[in-house]
Write a protein that holds these residues in place. Structure first.
Motif, PDB file in Angstrom:
ATOM      1  N   ILE A   1       7.163  12.183 -35.129  1.00 33.28           N
ATOM      2  CA  ILE A   1       7.871  12.741 -36.298  1.00 33.28           C
ATOM      3  C   ILE A   1       6.979  13.751 -37.017  1.00 33.28           C
ATOM      4  O   ILE A   1       7.435  14.818 -37.453  1.00 33.28           O
ATOM      5  CB  ILE A   1       8.297  11.597 -37.235  1.00 33.28           C
ATOM      6  N   THR A   2       5.689  13.419 -37.134  1.00 34.70           N
ATOM      7  CA  THR A   2       4.739  14.349 -37.760  1.00 34.70           C
ATOM      8  C   THR A   2       4.649  15.649 -36.967  1.00 34.70           C
ATOM      9  O   THR A   2       4.620  16.747 -37.551  1.00 34.70           O
ATOM     10  CB  THR A   2       3.346  13.703 -37.855  1.00 34.70           C
TER      11      THR A   2
ATOM     12  N   ILE B   1       5.729   6.942 -32.366  1.00 37.07           N
ATOM     13  CA  ILE B   1       6.949   7.455 -33.002  1.00 37.07           C
ATOM     14  C   ILE B   1       6.606   8.159 -34.312  1.00 37.07           C
ATOM     15  O   ILE B   1       7.119   9.250 -34.604  1.00 37.07           O
ATOM     16  CB  ILE B   1       7.949   6.300 -33.235  1.00 37.07           C
ATOM     17  N   THR B   2       5.730   7.536 -35.095  1.00 33.42           N
ATOM     18  CA  THR B   2       5.294   8.167 -36.354  1.00 33.42           C
ATOM     19  C   THR B   2       4.611   9.500 -36.087  1.00 33.42           C
ATOM     20  O   THR B   2       4.865  10.501 -36.775  1.00 33.42           O
ATOM     21  CB  THR B   2       4.339   7.233 -37.111  1.00 33.42           C
ATOM     22  N   ASN B   3       3.746   9.518 -35.072  1.00 33.20           N
ATOM     23  CA  ASN B   3       3.066  10.759 -34.715  1.00 33.20           C
ATOM     24  C   ASN B   3       4.056  11.812 -34.240  1.00 33.20           C
ATOM     25  O   ASN B   3       3.917  13.004 -34.560  1.00 33.20           O
ATOM     26  CB  ASN B   3       2.025  10.478 -33.637  1.00 33.20           C
TER      27      ASN B   3
ATOM     28  N   LEU C   1       6.806  11.100 -29.418  1.00 33.20           N
ATOM     29  CA  LEU C   1       8.014  10.420 -29.883  1.00 33.20           C
ATOM     30  C   LEU C   1       8.750   9.771 -28.715  1.00 33.20           C
ATOM     31  O   LEU C   1       9.168   8.599 -28.790  1.00 33.20           O
ATOM     32  CB  LEU C   1       8.923  11.410 -30.607  1.00 33.20           C
TER      33      LEU C   1
ATOM     34  N   TYR D   1      -3.503  14.726 -35.844  1.00 32.20           N
ATOM     35  CA  TYR D   1      -2.094  14.477 -35.561  1.00 32.20           C
ATOM     36  C   TYR D   1      -1.642  15.146 -34.255  1.00 32.20           C
ATOM     37  O   TYR D   1      -0.657  14.723 -33.644  1.00 32.20           O
ATOM     38  CB  TYR D   1      -1.221  14.983 -36.721  1.00 32.20           C
TER      39      TYR D   1
ATOM     40  N   VAL E   1       5.044   2.136 -32.508  1.00 28.84           N
ATOM     41  CA  VAL E   1       5.243   2.594 -33.900  1.00 28.84           C
ATOM     42  C   VAL E   1       4.341   3.785 -34.200  1.00 28.84           C
ATOM     43  O   VAL E   1       4.765   4.776 -34.828  1.00 28.84           O
ATOM     44  CB  VAL E   1       4.977   1.436 -34.879  1.00 28.84           C
ATOM     45  N   PHE E   2       3.087   3.701 -33.735  1.00 26.33           N
ATOM     46  CA  PHE E   2       2.153   4.811 -33.951  1.00 26.33           C
ATOM     47  C   PHE E   2       2.658   6.090 -33.291  1.00 26.33           C
ATOM     48  O   PHE E   2       2.634   7.172 -33.899  1.00 26.33           O
ATOM     49  CB  PHE E   2       0.781   4.443 -33.401  1.00 26.33           C
TER      50      PHE E   2
END
Length: 337
Positions: free
Chosen positions: A81-82, A77-79, A97, A295, A74-75
């Motif tokens: 997207i950022t 994938i979130t990163n 991702l 990020y 989850v971390f």
């Protein structure tokens, strides 16, 4: 006891390697392997002396690992997207991702292979586990090696400070490159205050196909704007990658002739690979890293890791086979003996 003895041997070899104070992947590999074998040695003792405690330990690990992998996925994938939102679309910016999606897909892939049935399905699943396990172990070893190298002492009186370029935006110095230059200026000011001859700064970078001028030229301009005297700035403007940065800067550094080791400044995620390249191309250099936006770090470290794997493909294939054989041997030593 054999596993614990082997862990102790690995720690001794690690201490010898650490004493050399140079960039090397083996430090992280040795330390991680020592910790793993020590943990397996303790598990082996539990299996023989307290089977109930051993079963509880295995159960806790079996529950914790999927949870940790899910949180990590989850971390990432979130990163990812950022990264796409702030840095744009490119393969390098997609790495976190892709890694996160891969972690989510991994268990379903294993179930699909096992459901395929027969010896072929089992061998395919075992092969996937081997490759994924080796890739994860190698990445952890890479991270640990990077941290160990970054913790080495930094020379306070270098004879030259080489700053590695990282690309311009519309001919100007972007934040990532500015961080490297600011770290170099801080090191230059510290050395100047310490007395003796002020070190020369070597901003290194050529002109890419999408750049209106060489990186070294723009970097030199930034250094002058920050108060560094022009006669202490000797730009290198031909290089197109890290290897050339170091090779072409060496002639400038050697020409200075002052005592002391050269200092190389790059970004924190790039320190280990630059240090490995510098061992032959700028002997005696110590590489230090400038802070990178939080990020940006996961994708950047993944990119460096992939670059190191690609650099030694054949060696890693051999190591993966040794890794697989070791896993089988350890399993037999703990549960079958």
């Amino acid at each position: 006891m054999l596993l614990l003895a082997f862990a102790a041997l690995l720690l001794v070899v690690f201490a010898v390697a650490r004493a050399r104070q140079r960039a090397q992947l083996r430090e992280g590999t040795l330390l991680v392997a020592a910790v793993v074998f020590a943990a397996l040695g303790v598990l082996q003792l539990l299996v023989s002396s307290d089977p109930d405690a051993a079963r509880t330990t295995i159960f806790v690990v079996a529950v914790a690992v999927p949870v940790i992998l899910l949180v990590l996925a989850v971390f990432l994938i979130t990163n990812g997207i950022t990264m796409l939102r702030l840095e744009g679309r490119s393969l390098a910016n997609l790495l976190s991702l892709l890694a996160g999606v891969g972690l989510l897909v991994f268990p379903f892939l294993l179930l699909a292979l096992l459901a395929w049935g027969g010896l072929g399905g089992f061998l395919a699943a075992a092969g996937v586990v081997l490759v994924a396990g080796y890739a994860a172990a190698a990445f952890v070893a890479f991270l640990v090696s990077s941290l160990l190298y970054a913790a080495l002492p930094v020379p306070r009186q270098p004879r030259a400070i080489v700053i590695l370029g990282s690309g311009l935006i519309d001919g100007d110095v972007p934040p990532l490159l500015r961080g490297r230059l600011d770290r170099a200026i801080a090191a230059w000011r510290r050395a100047s205050r310490a007395g003796g001859e002020a070190p020369v700064l070597v901003p290194s970078g050529g002109q890419g196909p999408d750049e209106p001028r060489p990186e070294g030229e723009a970097m030199a301009e930034y250094l002058r704007d920050q108060g560094v005297p022009g006669h202490l700035i000797r730009p290198e403007t031909r290089s197109l990658n890290t290897r050339e940065n170091l090779e072409f800067s060496r002639a400038i550094v050697d020409d200075i002739g002052a005592p002391g080791p050269p200092l190389v400044v790059t970004s924190d995620y790039h320190v280990l690979r630059a240090g490995l390249l510098a061992r032959r191309r700028l002997p005696g250099a110590r590489v230090v890293g400038a802070r990178t936006a939080a990020y940006f770090v996961p994708s950047a470290f993944l990119r460096e890791y992939v670059a190191l794997l690609d650099r030694q493909r054949g060696l890693h294939v051999m190591f993966a086979l040794v890794f697989g054989a070791t896993l089988v041997s350890v399993y037999a030593a703990i549960f079958l003996v």
